[in-house]
Design a protein around this motif. Structure first.
Motif, PDB file in Angstrom:
ATOM      1  N   UNK A  14       4.649  89.033 -66.713  1.00 58.11           N
ATOM      2  CA  UNK A  14       5.997  89.025 -67.289  1.00 58.11           C
ATOM      3  C   UNK A  14       6.336  90.349 -67.954  1.00 58.11           C
ATOM      4  N   UNK A  15       7.610  90.716 -67.857  1.00 60.50           N
ATOM      5  CA  UNK A  15       8.130  91.895 -68.538  1.00 60.50           C
ATOM      6  C   UNK A  15       8.811  91.513 -69.844  1.00 60.50           C
ATOM      7  N   UNK A  16       9.483  90.361 -69.838  1.00 62.11           N
ATOM      8  CA  UNK A  16      10.180  89.877 -71.031  1.00 62.11           C
ATOM      9  C   UNK A  16       9.613  88.516 -71.411  1.00 62.11           C
ATOM     10  N   UNK A  17       9.098  88.425 -72.605  1.00 63.50           N
ATOM     11  CA  UNK A  17       8.582  87.146 -73.095  1.00 63.50           C
ATOM     12  C   UNK A  17       9.483  86.725 -74.244  1.00 63.50           C
ATOM     13  N   UNK A  18      10.647  86.183 -73.881  1.00 61.39           N
ATOM     14  CA  UNK A  18      11.624  85.792 -74.887  1.00 61.39           C
ATOM     15  C   UNK A  18      11.862  84.292 -74.824  1.00 61.39           C
TER      16      UNK A  18
END
Length: 196
Positions: free
Chosen positions: A180-184
């Motif tokens: 993952x690049x964004x863990x939001x």
């Protein structure tokens, strides 16, 4: 002495000319009527040749490579400043969404990697949510949940002439599960009604 059987050709023809002919000219040929069968055969042949020519022309046009613009080629979109940093911008001609991830413009193919449904952006959750089978992806296209085998596929982007150009000819396969690049977390409620 002359032989009485020896007759001059000119004297035999004298007075037998057709009206409008001069003596010593060749007689005009009379038009010969074309038989019906020959006329129909020639007509069918001409029609067949015309159809064959039209088919060859069409095949030639179809086999010539055309200029590739729109989906399947290069698509010019918007200036890089117009691409949001925390949201997505649809690019319908490219069948993609534009967003900024790690300072770079990213073009995400809007087709779900599970069965090819169009994946809409859910503004309330800040995620892509597939309405067909429930796959969920982050704004960067990362796999979050559902039956999709990987994250959303992408297209290469460049900036040319002050606009973002998307090359839709080659699809870049999405990242595998766990990469993952964004863990939001979700911003709010899901658009599918299931929560998360």
């Amino acid at each position: 002495m002359s032989d009485p059987t020896d007759v001059d050709d000119h004297s035999e023809r004298a007075g037998t000319e057709a009206p409008g002919e001069q003596a010593g000219e060749q007689p005009r040929a009379q038009p010969v009527a074309m038989p019906r069968r020959r006329f129909l055969t020639n007509t069918w042949r001409a029609g067949g040749l015309a159809i064959a020519a039209a088919g060859a022309w069409t095949a030639w046009d179809l086999l010539q490579p055309g200029e590739t613009t729109g989906f399947g080629g290069v698509v010019e979109t918007v200036p890089p400043d117009a691409v949001p940093e925390d949201d997505v911008l649809p690019a319908p001609t490219a069948r993609a969404y534009l967003t900024v991830v790690d300072g770079e413009v990213t073009a995400l193919y809007w087709k779900c990697t599970h069965l090819g449904c169009r994946v809409p952006w859910c503004a309330s959750s800040g995620r892509f949510e597939c309405p067909c089978h429930g796959s969920v992806f982050s704004r960067a296209g990362d796999y979050i949940s559902g039956p999709a085998p990987r994250g959303m596929d992408q297209f290469a982007t460049t900036v040319q002439g002050g606009v973002v150009v998307i090359d839709t000819a080659d699809v870049i396969e999405g990242r595998p599960h766990g990469d993952t690049l964004l863990d939001q977390p979700a911003r709010g409620p899901s658009c599918m009604g299931g929560g998360e």
